[in-house]
Design a protein around this motif. Structure first.
Motif, PDB file in Angstrom:
ATOM      1  N   ALA A 284      51.024  14.753  46.262  1.00 27.74           N
ATOM      2  CA  ALA A 284      49.664  14.544  46.523  1.00 27.74           C
ATOM      3  C   ALA A 284      49.095  15.418  47.829  1.00 27.74           C
ATOM      4  CB  ALA A 284      49.194  12.989  46.806  1.00 27.74           C
ATOM      5  N   PHE A 285      50.022  15.395  48.924  1.00 33.27           N
ATOM      6  CA  PHE A 285      49.707  16.086  49.877  1.00 33.27           C
ATOM      7  C   PHE A 285      50.706  17.270  50.117  1.00 33.27           C
ATOM      8  CE2 PHE A 285      49.109  11.529  51.094  1.00 33.27           C
ATOM      9  CZ  PHE A 285      47.806  11.394  50.514  1.00 33.27           C
ATOM     10  N   SER A 286      50.828  18.276  49.221  1.00 34.11           N
ATOM     11  CA  SER A 286      51.720  19.321  49.193  1.00 34.11           C
ATOM     12  C   SER A 286      51.526  19.925  50.520  1.00 34.11           C
ATOM     13  CB  SER A 286      51.413  20.242  48.079  1.00 34.11           C
ATOM     14  OG  SER A 286      51.517  19.681  47.031  1.00 34.11           O
ATOM     15  N   PRO A 287      52.629  19.838  51.464  1.00 29.88           N
ATOM     16  CA  PRO A 287      52.424  20.765  52.859  1.00 29.88           C
ATOM     17  C   PRO A 287      52.273  22.239  52.928  1.00 29.88           C
ATOM     18  CG  PRO A 287      54.800  19.526  52.662  1.00 29.88           C
ATOM     19  CD  PRO A 287      53.749  19.262  51.490  1.00 29.88           C
ATOM     20  N   THR A 288      53.120  22.636  51.808  1.00 32.47           N
ATOM     21  CA  THR A 288      52.826  24.145  51.426  1.00 32.47           C
ATOM     22  C   THR A 288      51.937  24.028  50.470  1.00 32.47           C
ATOM     23  OG1 THR A 288      54.990  24.413  52.623  1.00 32.47           O
ATOM     24  CG2 THR A 288      54.057  26.502  50.985  1.00 32.47           C
ATOM     25  N   GLN A 289      50.777  24.645  50.792  1.00 33.80           N
ATOM     26  CA  GLN A 289      49.759  24.724  49.598  1.00 33.80           C
ATOM     27  C   GLN A 289      49.922  25.866  48.625  1.00 33.80           C
ATOM     28  OE1 GLN A 289      46.248  23.003  49.730  1.00 33.80           O
ATOM     29  NE2 GLN A 289      47.913  21.625  50.247  1.00 33.80           N
ATOM     30  N   ALA A 290      50.461  26.820  48.843  1.00 34.99           N
ATOM     31  CA  ALA A 290      50.700  27.937  47.994  1.00 34.99           C
ATOM     32  C   ALA A 290      51.400  29.275  48.802  1.00 34.99           C
ATOM     33  CB  ALA A 290      49.250  28.545  47.460  1.00 34.99           C
ATOM     34  N   LEU A 291      52.122  29.769  47.985  1.00 35.49           N
ATOM     35  CA  LEU A 291      53.045  30.840  48.129  1.00 35.49           C
ATOM     36  C   LEU A 291      52.920  31.990  47.443  1.00 35.49           C
ATOM     37  CD1 LEU A 291      56.206  29.337  49.521  1.00 35.49           C
ATOM     38  CD2 LEU A 291      54.368  30.094  50.813  1.00 35.49           C
ATOM     39  N   ALA A 292      53.048  33.247  47.868  1.00 34.16           N
ATOM     40  CA  ALA A 292      52.885  34.429  46.889  1.00 34.16           C
ATOM     41  C   ALA A 292      54.222  35.137  46.376  1.00 34.16           C
ATOM     42  CB  ALA A 292      52.190  35.617  47.724  1.00 34.16           C
ATOM     43  N   ARG A 293      53.796  35.877  45.213  1.00 29.25           N
ATOM     44  CA  ARG A 293      54.679  36.716  44.779  1.00 29.25           C
ATOM     45  C   ARG A 293      54.368  38.182  44.485  1.00 29.25           C
ATOM     46  NH1 ARG A 293      57.218  32.805  46.002  1.00 29.25           N
ATOM     47  NH2 ARG A 293      58.627  31.430  44.768  1.00 29.25           N
ATOM     48  N   THR A 294      55.139  38.980  43.877  1.00 26.71           N
ATOM     49  CA  THR A 294      54.591  40.113  43.548  1.00 26.71           C
ATOM     50  C   THR A 294      55.280  40.838  42.279  1.00 26.71           C
ATOM     51  OG1 THR A 294      54.711  40.758  46.070  1.00 26.71           O
ATOM     52  CG2 THR A 294      54.800  42.883  44.395  1.00 26.71           C
ATOM     53  N   VAL A 295      54.305  40.977  41.356  1.00 23.45           N
ATOM     54  CA  VAL A 295      54.812  41.702  40.114  1.00 23.45           C
ATOM     55  C   VAL A 295      55.556  42.824  40.336  1.00 23.45           C
ATOM     56  CG1 VAL A 295      53.823  42.279  37.880  1.00 23.45           C
ATOM     57  CG2 VAL A 295      52.700  40.495  39.348  1.00 23.45           C
ATOM     58  N   THR A 296      56.631  42.665  39.597  1.00 23.11           N
ATOM     59  CA  THR A 296      57.655  44.105  39.458  1.00 23.11           C
ATOM     60  C   THR A 296      57.533  45.068  38.450  1.00 23.11           C
ATOM     61  OG1 THR A 296      59.206  42.884  38.025  1.00 23.11           O
ATOM     62  CG2 THR A 296      59.320  42.515  40.384  1.00 23.11           C
ATOM     63  N   GLN A 297      56.642  44.518  37.339  1.00 25.97           N
ATOM     64  CA  GLN A 297      56.393  45.489  35.901  1.00 25.97           C
ATOM     65  C   GLN A 297      55.221  44.971  35.418  1.00 25.97           C
ATOM     66  OE1 GLN A 297      60.308  44.113  34.565  1.00 25.97           O
ATOM     67  NE2 GLN A 297      59.259  43.403  32.787  1.00 25.97           N
ATOM     68  N   ASP A 298      54.770  46.049  34.804  1.00 23.56           N
ATOM     69  CA  ASP A 298      53.698  45.865  33.961  1.00 23.56           C
ATOM     70  C   ASP A 298      53.832  44.715  32.721  1.00 23.56           C
ATOM     71  OD1 ASP A 298      52.104  47.678  35.225  1.00 23.56           O
ATOM     72  OD2 ASP A 298      52.019  49.196  33.599  1.00 23.56           O
ATOM     73  N   THR A 299      53.180  43.556  32.718  1.00 18.72           N
ATOM     74  CA  THR A 299      53.124  42.592  31.929  1.00 18.72           C
ATOM     75  C   THR A 299      52.294  41.767  31.532  1.00 18.72           C
ATOM     76  OG1 THR A 299      54.675  40.677  31.668  1.00 18.72           O
ATOM     77  CG2 THR A 299      53.750  40.642  33.815  1.00 18.72           C
ATOM     78  N   GLU A 300      52.244  40.901  30.583  1.00 20.69           N
ATOM     79  CA  GLU A 300      51.122  39.863  30.199  1.00 20.69           C
ATOM     80  C   GLU A 300      51.720  38.654  30.518  1.00 20.69           C
ATOM     81  OE1 GLU A 300      49.198  38.595  26.096  1.00 20.69           O
ATOM     82  OE2 GLU A 300      48.751  40.579  26.410  1.00 20.69           O
ATOM     83  N   PHE A 301      50.631  37.950  30.997  1.00 20.10           N
ATOM     84  CA  PHE A 301      50.972  36.755  31.554  1.00 20.10           C
ATOM     85  C   PHE A 301      49.640  35.447  31.056  1.00 20.10           C
ATOM     86  CE2 PHE A 301      51.172  33.025  34.649  1.00 20.10           C
ATOM     87  CZ  PHE A 301      52.545  32.506  34.219  1.00 20.10           C
ATOM     88  N   ARG A 302      50.176  34.807  30.170  1.00 22.12           N
ATOM     89  CA  ARG A 302      49.210  33.821  29.800  1.00 22.12           C
ATOM     90  C   ARG A 302      47.848  34.644  29.233  1.00 22.12           C
ATOM     91  NH1 ARG A 302      49.899  28.568  32.174  1.00 22.12           N
ATOM     92  NH2 ARG A 302      47.566  27.866  31.278  1.00 22.12           N
ATOM     93  N   GLY A 303      48.292  35.633  28.750  1.00 18.66           N
ATOM     94  CA  GLY A 303      46.996  36.326  27.856  1.00 18.66           C
ATOM     95  C   GLY A 303      46.385  37.453  29.028  1.00 18.66           C
ATOM     96  N   CYS A 304      46.987  37.447  30.290  1.00 19.41           N
ATOM     97  CA  CYS A 304      46.220  38.033  31.493  1.00 19.41           C
ATOM     98  C   CYS A 304      47.250  39.363  31.675  1.00 19.41           C
ATOM     99  CB  CYS A 304      46.069  37.298  32.691  1.00 19.41           C
ATOM    100  SG  CYS A 304      44.697  35.996  32.467  1.00 19.41           S
ATOM    101  N   PRO A 305      46.657  40.706  31.426  1.00 18.32           N
ATOM    102  CA  PRO A 305      47.393  41.913  31.778  1.00 18.32           C
ATOM    103  C   PRO A 305      47.698  42.063  33.229  1.00 18.32           C
ATOM    104  CG  PRO A 305      45.304  42.550  31.526  1.00 18.32           C
ATOM    105  CD  PRO A 305      45.290  40.890  31.145  1.00 18.32           C
TER     106      PRO A 305
END
Length: 411
Positions: A284-305
């Protein structure tokens, strides 16, 4: 002009004052509108906010890289925008390098190793509570310095400097860029901290001691002795996690239990429930709200290019409140089980210090409940972190309670 995106474009910025004012509501709106969306903030990045999307991306390291790259600027790869700190090992490494360093940390962060740390955790928690227990009032934001002190003691660094270490790494992530506190942290406190760690590493090279820094320096990486730079990176990561995430969790939990005395009473009457409750507090109180990644190759994810070099924000806290994964997701249910929360991340980069964080949180919350069972937080005096894009929580938590006796010897 960049090519138009074929997925929802949203006016979202997890670093904005509007988001920090109520991250839970901000992510709820985004999750309902577009769980995979593009925002133009900070040069543009994808935001993944529902459980399934976060789960899938976190476990696909071949496409969603944690390593440093020139995409999105210089600095810490897992924040948007990138923070001006040195490389964090192993969280900023991909396979196979990640595995080589993670196996160094695993023995000292295992449940068995954390059990050996328990007396230290209990001693420091008792000491911090003792400093205020006789007064009948305190600022819990100071009492919850326990994670920082335990981390420094474990490493073998000067525990007397815990406030400065905490301020240095906390301000980089929780104070607004351009603010006096953030500027001071970047220009003064971070260089000071770098110097302290560097001196400590040199001293342990010359004369090892019974501490975690000495342990790290005695390790090898694929048959080669660990370098000072790699050891530094691991030490700074451990401090960063120790001074920030657990304090964030405990601060939010103590405020919640003040607002819900029935749950506090339930935990007081049934101490065995606390371990399971901590898992629910993490969700409920996630201390780390969000973290980032970097896309390594062109791809489609959940219908998004998605394109190579795109930055992607994995919103752990939003995934943890996804009603598609958790029944009564907005409610804190102390007995919730199973509880497949994402508070420690997922996949190979799942937090190495998870067991340490759990142990400190359980002891600290438990002592406050037992020794200050009637505490009341002054809601008018609460102050949240100015910036809640990475860590959520409170930087001022004034409270009153019935005074009690000290339990430990002065240190």
């Amino acid at each position: 002009m960049t090519e138009p995106r074929k997925c929802p474009v949203v006016p979202f910025d997890h670093n904005s004052p509007g988001h920090s004012a109520d991250p839970v509501a901000s992510y709820a709106r985004l999750r309902a509108e577009a769980p995979v969306a593009w925002t133009e903030a900070h040069g543009g990045y994808w935001v993944l906010s529902d459980y399934d999307a976060v789960f899938a991306a976190a476990r696909d390291d071949a496409v969603f890289s944690s390593g440093r790259s020139p995409y999105g600027g210089e600095g810490l790869a897992n924040t948007i925008p990138k923070a001006p700190v040195r490389l964090h090992i192993p969280v900023e490494l991909d396979l196979p390098e990640h595995r080589s360093y993670r196996k160094i940390l695993n023995p000292v962060t295992s449940p068995a190793a954390v059990a050996e740390l328990q007396p230290m955790i209990e001693r420091w928690t008792t000491w911090f509570v003792d400093q205020v227990i006789e007064t009948g009032e305190c600022d819990f934001a100071g009492v919850i310095g326990v994670p920082a002190v335990v981390t420094l003691d474990w490493l073998g660094l000067d525990v007397g400097d815990w406030r400065r270490y905490s301020r240095a790494l906390h301000s980089v992530l929780a104070d607004s860029p351009g603010s006096p506190a953030h500027t001071h942290a970047v220009e003064v406190d971070i260089p000071w901290m770098e110097g302290q760690i560097t001196v400590a590493i040199a001293a342990r090279r010359a004369q090892p001691r019974d501490d975690l820094i000495s342990y790290l320096l005695a390790q090898d990486v694929d048959g080669t002795p660990i370098s000072d730079d790699a050891a530094y990176s691991m030490v700074e990561l451990l401090i960063s996690g120790g001074v920030g995430t657990t304090a964030s969790l405990v601060s939010q939990t103590l405020v919640h239990l003040s607002r819900h005395p029935d749950q506090r009473r339930q935990l007081l009457e049934d101490p065995d429930l606390l371990a399971r409750a901590v898992e629910e507090f993490l969700r409920a109180f996630s201390p780390t709200q969000a973290l980032a990644r970097t896309v390594t190759q062109d791809t489609e994810f959940r219908g998004c290019p998605m394109k190579r070099g795109d930055r992607v924000l994995l919103a752990w806290s939003s995934a943890n409140r996804d009603p598609g994964q958790f029944e009564d997701a907005e409610d804190v249910v102390l007995t919730r089980w199973p509880n497949r929360h994402t508070a420690f991340g997922m996949g190979i980069h799942r937090c190495a210090g998870a067991h340490v964080g759990r142990a400190i949180a359980k002891e600290l919350i438990g002592q406050v409940i037992r020794r200050m069972p009637d505490y009341v937080v002054d809601e008018a005096g609460l102050q949240t972190y100015p910036h809640q894009g990475v860590n959520a929580g409170f930087q001022r938590i004034p409270a009153t309670f019935t005074p009690g006796p000290r339990l430990g010897a002065d240190r």
